[in-house]
Design an enzyme around this catalytic site. Structure first.
Site, mmCIF file in Angstrom:
data_model
loop_
_atom_site.group_PDB
_atom_site.id
_atom_site.type_symbol
_atom_site.label_atom_id
_atom_site.label_comp_id
_atom_site.label_asym_id
_atom_site.label_seq_id
_atom_site.Cartn_x
_atom_site.Cartn_y
_atom_site.Cartn_z
ATOM 1 N N LEU A 98 0.815 -1.212 0.000
ATOM 2 C CA LEU A 98 0.000 0.000 0.000
ATOM 3 C C LEU A 98 0.851 1.265 0.000
ATOM 4 O O LEU A 98 0.625 2.178 -0.799
ATOM 5 C CB LEU A 98 -0.938 -0.006 1.204
ATOM 6 C CG LEU A 98 -1.905 1.173 1.311
ATOM 7 C CD1 LEU A 98 -2.914 1.142 0.168
ATOM 8 C CD2 LEU A 98 -2.638 1.144 2.654
ATOM 9 N N ALA A 99 1.818 1.349 0.908
ATOM 10 C CA ALA A 99 2.633 2.564 1.002
ATOM 11 C C ALA A 99 3.390 2.820 -0.295
ATOM 12 O O ALA A 99 3.476 3.958 -0.770
ATOM 13 C CB ALA A 99 3.612 2.458 2.172
ATOM 14 N N ASP A 100 3.926 1.769 -0.885
ATOM 15 C CA ASP A 100 4.670 1.917 -2.136
ATOM 16 C C ASP A 100 3.760 2.407 -3.265
ATOM 17 O O ASP A 100 4.135 3.298 -4.035
ATOM 18 C CB ASP A 100 5.289 0.581 -2.544
ATOM 19 C CG ASP A 100 6.418 0.157 -1.638
ATOM 20 O OD1 ASP A 100 7.579 0.314 -2.031
ATOM 21 O OD2 ASP A 100 6.136 -0.333 -0.529
ATOM 22 N N ALA A 101 2.581 1.799 -3.373
ATOM 23 C CA ALA A 101 1.690 2.137 -4.475
ATOM 24 C C ALA A 101 1.189 3.573 -4.368
ATOM 25 O O ALA A 101 1.119 4.298 -5.368
ATOM 26 C CB ALA A 101 0.507 1.169 -4.502
ATOM 27 N N ALA B 283 3.952 5.918 -5.260
ATOM 28 C CA ALA B 283 4.187 5.900 -6.698
ATOM 29 C C ALA B 283 3.213 6.811 -7.431
ATOM 30 O O ALA B 283 3.612 7.564 -8.333
ATOM 31 C CB ALA B 283 4.055 4.469 -7.227
#
Length: 412
Positions: free
Chosen positions: A176-179, A182
């Site tokens: 979640l944090a990465d997406a 991004a």
């Protein structure tokens, strides 16, 4: 699968609205790859700079197949370089001189140690947009810490709100944090690119930690805490803002999700479950009281839904104009008529899987749509096409012989 997604072929000659934008992507794993996928899908030339063993995203295999890589690296090109060598880093500098955007996700300070600091790159290419992805940012007391999304999902307050009050906090079951970082980064890149192209501006450096975007989408938690002194509790699938809102089990063991976040919809639900008198009941007459008495409200609604199977519930509430839907898992999604008719799931050519089920280009633009040009690349697939013209025949051959330019290590 008895139903199949629409098959979409790659069109190598297609051009998207970002055609002519070159991106040098030094990132690893999810955040950088999702960001540059958006750019690639809309026509940018994304050059993945991979180590000889490949991007770490390639190691996320299922039955030996790089599914995460295939989904997130379509439309990209791969160059495999040994960045531990001076010659490898010099090739990056020469590529950066030809690019509009450079993306990296090293720990803060590593880019500087490699001789690729923003000041150095901007001296070579003043219009370059540099995106620096990290866990905690390029400054501050935690800049040195590893930046895995799990830590940010806990630190940001997300996990503390997620789950049920009588159980442990729950981390998301996906990156979640990465997406989210991004997608924030993708928007920021478009702003920076417009400044360069439309306003004659200079390049700049984007500090993109995973923490800031995730914390921002959690909304007014700090403001609410200042007003109440309270900490948002874990309420499972119930909402602390509106009621009814939950998941409910059907007679045949499936689940539906129902949300009635407006007064009119809440009243409609009460009427349609055969309890019109509850519209005037002080416990449920207003949203504040419905939230306060949410457990009792869920018991009443859940009892009605439990007497009917999934199909009957969906048909009944849909006809009544109530906001209800099924809770699907992936085995149901890949068979769903809505998903397949809308082509929210497509299938692209793939020799290893006889077709790769994946998401299409998102979002859909009517005037300047994205393009499916080619599948995710093999490690170093585009070494020669990209680097021989850049370096010249002799230097290209020498760097290949020295192992600076690699054809990729074998899979382990």
């Amino acid at each position: 699968m008895t139903k199949r997604p629409a098959k979409k072929n790659f069109e190598p000659a297609a051009r998207g609205p970002l055609n002519g934008v070159r991106v040098v992507d030094l990132s690893r794993l999810v955040a950088g790859n999702v960001l540059t996928l958006q750019l690639a899908d809309f026509g940018a030339e994304v050059i993945k700079i991979e180590p000889p063993e490949g991007d770490t995203l390639r190691s996320w295999r299922v039955k030996g197949i790089e599914t995460a890589w295939k989904v997130n690296a379509r439309n990209k090109k791969s160059v495999a370089l040994d960045l531990r060598s001076d010659a490898g880093r010099d090739i990056v500098r020469r590529l950066a001189a030809t690019a509009q955007i450079l993306v990296e996700s090293f720990r803060p300070g590593v880019l500087e140690q490699m001789g690729l600091a923003p000041d150095t790159l901007h001296a070579i290419n003043p219009r370059l947009i540099i995106v620096r992805i990290s866990g905690w940012g390029q400054d501050g007391r935690y800049r040195h810490k590893p930046g895995f999304g799990t830590l940010i999902e806990g630190y940001s307050g997300f996990a503390s709100m997620n789950g049920f009050a009588d159980r442990e906090p729950v981390l998301p079951p996906m990156y979640l944090a990465d997406a989210i970082a991004a997608l924030y980064g993708y928007g920021a890149v478009m702003v920076a690119l417009r400044e360069v192209e439309m306003n004659g501006g200079k390049g700049q450096t984007l500090d993109l930690p995973l923490f800031d975007p995730l914390f921002s989408v959690l909304g007014p938690q700090a403001a609410n805490h200042k007003l109440t002194g309270e900490v948002k509790e874990r309420t499972g699938s119930r909402s602390t803002n509106a009621a009814p809102r939950n998941v409910y089990r059907t007679k045949d063991g499936h689940w539906v999700c129902l949300s009635a976040s407006t007064q009119g919809m809440a009243e409609r639900v009460l009427v349609k479950i055969g309890r019109p008198e509850l519209v005037e009941d002080p416990r449920f007459a207003t949203n504040i009281e419905r939230v306060r008495n949410g457990l009792e409200l869920d018991r009443i609604i859940g009892g009605f839904i439990a007497e009917r199977d999934l199909a009957e519930n969906l048909r009944y509430f849909d006809e009544a104009g109530v906001t209800i839907g099924p809770v699907y898992d992936i085995s149901q999604i890949v068979q769903d008529d809505y998903v397949l008719e809308r082509e929210a799931l497509i299938e692209t050519p793939d020799e290893e899987m006889d077709g790769l089920p994946t998401h299409p280009i998102v979002p859909r633009l009517s005037g300047t749509p994205g393009t499916l040009r080619h599948a995710a690349p093999r490690i170093g697939e585009h070494n020669e096409a990209l680097l021989r013209p850049l370096l010249g025949d002799a230097e290209y051959a020498a760097q290949c012989a020295a192992g600076v330019i690699s054809k990729g290590a074998k899979k382990k």
